[in-house]
Scaffold this motif. Sequence first.
Motif, mmCIF file in Angstrom:
data_model
loop_
_atom_site.group_PDB
_atom_site.id
_atom_site.type_symbol
_atom_site.label_atom_id
_atom_site.label_comp_id
_atom_site.label_asym_id
_atom_site.label_seq_id
_atom_site.Cartn_x
_atom_site.Cartn_y
_atom_site.Cartn_z
ATOM 1 N N UNK A 17 -40.913 9.561 25.492
ATOM 2 C CA UNK A 17 -41.545 8.243 25.946
ATOM 3 C C UNK A 17 -40.446 6.996 25.523
ATOM 4 N N UNK A 18 -39.797 7.101 24.383
ATOM 5 C CA UNK A 18 -38.661 6.220 24.272
ATOM 6 C C UNK A 18 -37.861 6.295 25.649
ATOM 7 N N UNK A 19 -37.189 7.377 26.024
ATOM 8 C CA UNK A 19 -36.592 7.649 27.436
ATOM 9 C C UNK A 19 -37.080 6.728 28.392
ATOM 10 N N UNK A 20 -38.190 7.013 28.782
ATOM 11 C CA UNK A 20 -39.096 6.701 30.017
ATOM 12 C C UNK A 20 -39.257 4.967 29.822
ATOM 13 N N UNK A 21 -39.675 4.580 28.681
ATOM 14 C CA UNK A 21 -39.684 3.155 28.363
ATOM 15 C C UNK A 21 -38.425 2.461 28.718
ATOM 16 N N UNK A 22 -37.433 2.928 28.204
ATOM 17 C CA UNK A 22 -35.894 2.447 28.503
ATOM 18 C C UNK A 22 -35.607 2.311 29.736
ATOM 19 N N UNK A 23 -35.803 3.411 30.593
ATOM 20 C CA UNK A 23 -35.483 3.290 31.904
ATOM 21 C C UNK A 23 -36.465 2.325 32.732
ATOM 22 N N UNK A 24 -37.573 2.290 32.308
ATOM 23 C CA UNK A 24 -38.698 1.155 32.863
ATOM 24 C C UNK A 24 -38.150 -0.192 32.599
ATOM 25 N N UNK A 25 -37.741 -0.036 31.387
ATOM 26 C CA UNK A 25 -36.939 -1.588 30.976
ATOM 27 C C UNK A 25 -36.090 -1.879 31.757
ATOM 28 N N UNK A 26 -34.980 -1.089 32.079
ATOM 29 C CA UNK A 26 -33.765 -1.672 32.861
ATOM 30 C C UNK A 26 -34.464 -1.630 34.529
ATOM 31 N N UNK A 27 -35.213 -1.020 34.821
ATOM 32 C CA UNK A 27 -35.915 -1.097 36.314
ATOM 33 C C UNK A 27 -36.580 -2.368 36.391
ATOM 34 N N UNK A 28 -36.810 -2.992 35.610
ATOM 35 C CA UNK A 28 -37.835 -4.292 35.832
ATOM 36 C C UNK A 28 -36.893 -5.398 35.783
ATOM 37 N N UNK A 29 -35.467 -5.217 35.916
ATOM 38 C CA UNK A 29 -34.481 -6.353 35.732
ATOM 39 C C UNK A 29 -34.013 -6.896 37.089
ATOM 40 N N UNK A 30 -33.897 -5.935 37.941
ATOM 41 C CA UNK A 30 -33.748 -6.098 39.255
ATOM 42 C C UNK A 30 -34.092 -5.233 40.563
ATOM 43 N N UNK A 31 -34.387 -5.513 41.603
ATOM 44 C CA UNK A 31 -34.756 -4.658 42.741
ATOM 45 C C UNK A 31 -33.655 -3.432 42.841
ATOM 46 N N UNK A 32 -32.418 -3.763 42.683
ATOM 47 C CA UNK A 32 -31.630 -2.530 42.768
ATOM 48 C C UNK A 32 -31.494 -1.685 41.607
ATOM 49 N N UNK A 33 -31.716 -2.328 39.972
ATOM 50 C CA UNK A 33 -31.900 -1.402 39.180
ATOM 51 C C UNK A 33 -33.079 -0.591 39.375
ATOM 52 N N UNK A 34 -34.272 -1.228 39.889
ATOM 53 C CA UNK A 34 -35.478 -0.356 40.229
ATOM 54 C C UNK A 34 -35.225 0.750 40.795
ATOM 55 N N UNK A 35 -34.433 0.582 42.179
ATOM 56 C CA UNK A 35 -34.150 1.641 43.149
ATOM 57 C C UNK A 35 -33.378 2.760 42.161
#
Length: 656
Positions: free
Chosen positions: A528-546
């Motif tokens: 859960x912590x790993x997925x949440x951390x990835x989701x936080x990174x993804x929210x920072x920019x379209x490039x990071x989301x991809x």
Amino acid sequence: MTALWRWVREEIARMPTLFAILALVAATAGAYANSLDNGFHFDDTHHIVANPYLRSLDNLDDYFTRPDMFSALPGHEMYRPILLATFALNYHMGGYDPLPWRLTALALHAICAVGVFLTIRVLISQLQRDSLGLATGVGFVAALFFALHPVFTETVNYASARSSLLATAFVIWAFLLHRWALDRRGAAARLPLWIGSLALFLCALLSKEIAVVLPFVLLFAAFQEKRGYWAVVPSFLVLVLYLHFVRGGLLGSAVMDFAAHERAATASATATTGGSRPILWNLYTQARVIPAYLSMFVLPIGFCADRYVRISDTLFDPGVWFGGTLVLALLYFAWRWRRTRPLTSLGLVWFFFCLAPTSSVIPLNVVMNEHRLYLPGLGVMLILADWLRTVDPQRVRVPAMVGAVVLAGLTLSRNTDWRNSYRLWGSAVAVSPKSAGAWNSLGVELGVRGEDERAIDAYKRAVELDPASWQATFNLGTLHLRLGTKEENPGMLETAESWIARSLEIMPSSERSRWFRAEIWWQQGKHAAARAAMAEIASESPRAYELTRYPLARMAAEAGDLDEAHRCYEFLLRVGNDPVGAHLGLARLAYDAGNEEDGDKHVRAAMQARPHDASPHLFLARRYAGTRRATGHLFEAERRGYRASARERDEILSKP
């Protein structure tokens, strides 16, 4: 034989310029003949090899509007669209086969050498009013030394340094066209040359920022001759438009925010490392670096890909006094000799002006780099040419030939260090054992070779030399993550987490450190912590989301959520820049589900999407490990530029 030699001499005498150009091209090819299979190194990994934006010519237009395409890593934005276009063309020609990349570099170096010859020839005629024969001979010798000098081997062998090759070629030829235009009579004769000069200047700016110096050099040359002032104005207009609309519009600022940098650097606890040095500290340090640069031209030995340079934080450092006095003295002579020795004067100004963007007030991450000498190198050759024109040609001929042979031999020898990254960084730590960067890079190569214990020792040596080294602490974390995952060793994963935590203390905003911390948490069962951390990174920019779709898809598959994994990969196929990775992810899901037909379909789609990409063949080599099919696919992957370690080759080729 005598008649043949007589005919050759007569032809050379009839067309000396043509034969000089051919000789320069041949000398360049000969000096770098043993470099044609040299591979990729250091920043080439994220600039070129791992950069998905270079693998399709469809991105050519986007290079001119998206600085983020410069690298596979977020946070490495640079605006060099012409450089990226040449990279994409090389990839289109042969993937990561080194030959097209090396031939392109050699061609650019030869173009620069020919430009040096013609520029010196024109300047001697214009500034010194010497005979055309003398100008041709002197220009040829100086350009030959430029073509053969080992100080330029880094620029020619290091693929990422092509930016310096391109910018220098465009600047030299823009300068040359401008000088030719000055000797033409009438607007009809001058205008095409000036337009060509401005077009080349713009191309130089779009290749690397160091080209900003050209208008200032042109202005100094006009001041020397007291003519052509108005002819320089258009180049300044091009520069202003570039800074305002291109850099200001796409990168957010036309020039560096010096006040903000100074505040951040002064407040930093690690101001002696990277680009966080205060501006004055950088200026003091560069005062010591510049004499070292000059010594490389005179004593061309001891070259190093990453050299340790002590940071000077005070004006009262003896080295700062010596270097600063030398620089001021040379600038004084450049001013004093502007009329009596105009070629030497212009050479000094060219050297210091062209070195200024990288070796003055702007603190760059690396304090000293040999490829920064490429554009300033023409200034040194102008000084050499001025000395040669005052000496009896008969007395110069033999020493010039001996010097050319020695320089060619040193260049051929240095090329062997660039044959592979292991040799390159092994030579770097031998020349500069205090360089934390060299030890870190050696650790990377040892890890690639499967020598994990030696890699850890190298990384720890880098941390000892520079406790604030984010790169070495980060690499220690990722290496321990790989070992802990492979060996299912919780203790190794805890060590990995501690090193990544240390890297985050050094650079709290590091996306890569946060990314790999999430990977460690996943391996530790903290899903859960790993997925949440990835989701936080993804929210920072379209490039990071991809980019985060790939690990999230893998995590979903490992957790049994195959629908979510499919959704991630399908999203990447629709809007992502790496269809190969998406197809291979779907292939893995299909194979794991026992659906061989769908798996094969996605692998074929990946190969068709990018025929030069090694990834599909590496994927199949690992899938069919221990079989004959694995051998063929591993060969195809390596033919496309993949470097397998000895341990990996054994794992793929050995029988189950």
